[in-house]
Scaffold this motif. Structure first.
Motif, PDB file in Angstrom:
ATOM      1  N   MET A   1       3.582   2.547   9.061  1.00 51.87           N
ATOM      2  CA  MET A   1       4.750   2.658   8.200  1.00 51.87           C
ATOM      3  C   MET A   1       4.390   2.403   6.739  1.00 51.87           C
ATOM      4  O   MET A   1       4.885   3.099   5.842  1.00 51.87           O
ATOM      5  CB  MET A   1       5.840   1.645   8.638  1.00 51.87           C
ATOM      6  CG  MET A   1       6.567   2.024   9.891  1.00 51.87           C
ATOM      7  SD  MET A   1       7.507   3.512   9.590  1.00 51.87           S
ATOM      8  CE  MET A   1       7.378   4.296  11.153  1.00 51.87           C
ATOM      9  N   ASP A   2       3.532   1.440   6.481  1.00 48.07           N
ATOM     10  CA  ASP A   2       3.103   1.170   5.105  1.00 48.07           C
ATOM     11  C   ASP A   2       2.321   2.339   4.528  1.00 48.07           C
ATOM     12  O   ASP A   2       2.496   2.692   3.373  1.00 48.07           O
ATOM     13  CB  ASP A   2       2.261  -0.105   5.057  1.00 48.07           C
ATOM     14  CG  ASP A   2       3.082  -1.363   5.311  1.00 48.07           C
ATOM     15  OD1 ASP A   2       4.312  -1.283   5.169  1.00 48.07           O
ATOM     16  OD2 ASP A   2       2.480  -2.386   5.680  1.00 48.07           O
ATOM     17  N   SER A   3       1.444   2.945   5.341  1.00 49.55           N
ATOM     18  CA  SER A   3       0.654   4.070   4.844  1.00 49.55           C
ATOM     19  C   SER A   3       1.531   5.280   4.611  1.00 49.55           C
ATOM     20  O   SER A   3       1.302   6.047   3.667  1.00 49.55           O
ATOM     21  CB  SER A   3      -0.463   4.418   5.821  1.00 49.55           C
ATOM     22  OG  SER A   3       0.064   4.892   7.032  1.00 49.55           O
ATOM     23  N   SER A   4       2.561   5.470   5.416  1.00 47.18           N
ATOM     24  CA  SER A   4       3.457   6.622   5.198  1.00 47.18           C
ATOM     25  C   SER A   4       4.345   6.409   3.973  1.00 47.18           C
ATOM     26  O   SER A   4       4.734   7.364   3.317  1.00 47.18           O
ATOM     27  CB  SER A   4       4.305   6.905   6.432  1.00 47.18           C
ATOM     28  OG  SER A   4       5.226   5.877   6.633  1.00 47.18           O
ATOM     29  N   LEU A   5       4.633   5.159   3.636  1.00 49.39           N
ATOM     30  CA  LEU A   5       5.448   4.886   2.432  1.00 49.39           C
ATOM     31  C   LEU A   5       4.624   5.064   1.170  1.00 49.39           C
ATOM     32  O   LEU A   5       5.178   5.459   0.135  1.00 49.39           O
ATOM     33  CB  LEU A   5       5.994   3.453   2.504  1.00 49.39           C
ATOM     34  CG  LEU A   5       7.124   3.198   3.515  1.00 49.39           C
ATOM     35  CD1 LEU A   5       7.478   1.729   3.526  1.00 49.39           C
ATOM     36  CD2 LEU A   5       8.336   4.039   3.202  1.00 49.39           C
TER      37      LEU A   5
END
Length: 142
Positions: free
Chosen positions: A136-140
């Protein structure tokens, strides 16, 4: 005016409930009466003379089960068998393991992620939550 303390002997016997210490005597008397009746019945049966036809034993008659009782018994047995097979499939087959894993991944994405530990274990749940959060952090950031 002086208060007079009442004694047990001052009460009228008709209005007084029997004291607790005598309550068991009534039960004993009732049991003795029942025992005497049973003893009398046994003696009466022994003293009767039976004819030859009465001496022959009657065959034991089995109570007939209702159809509803038989259906409920069969349905509960089948349900227990199905639950046992289903739990065995979930725990001991590769397909069951894959199903539990997919279900746990779906639960991790919801607010109910604490339930995933019952499907895949606490350590595996923590690992997957960290993996989910890193994704989720990498997609944000992209």
């Amino acid at each position: 005016m002086q208060k007079r303390s009442t004694k047990h002997s001052d009460y009228k016997p008709s209005t007084l409930y029997p004291p607790r210490r005598f309550a068991h005597q009534k039960k004993k008397r009732h049991k003795q009466e029942r025992a005497e009746v049973v003893q009398h019945d046994i003696q009466a049966q022994k003293s009767k003379s039976f004819s030859h036809a009465e001496e022959q034993e009657q065959p034991a008659v089995r109570k007939q089960r209702s159809a509803w009782h038989s259906f409920l018994q069969l349905a509960s047995a089948l349900m227990l068998l199905g639950i046992t097979i289903g739990i065995g499939w979930l725990l001991f087959t590769p397909a069951g393991e894959a199903y539990r894993s997919r279900t746990a991944d779906q639960l991790i994405g919801t607010p109910n992620q604490q339930w995933a530990k019952f499907l895949i274990g606490a350590t595996e749940t923590e690992r997957r939550i960290k993996l989910f959060n890193s994704r989720m952090d990498s997609s944000l950031t992209e």
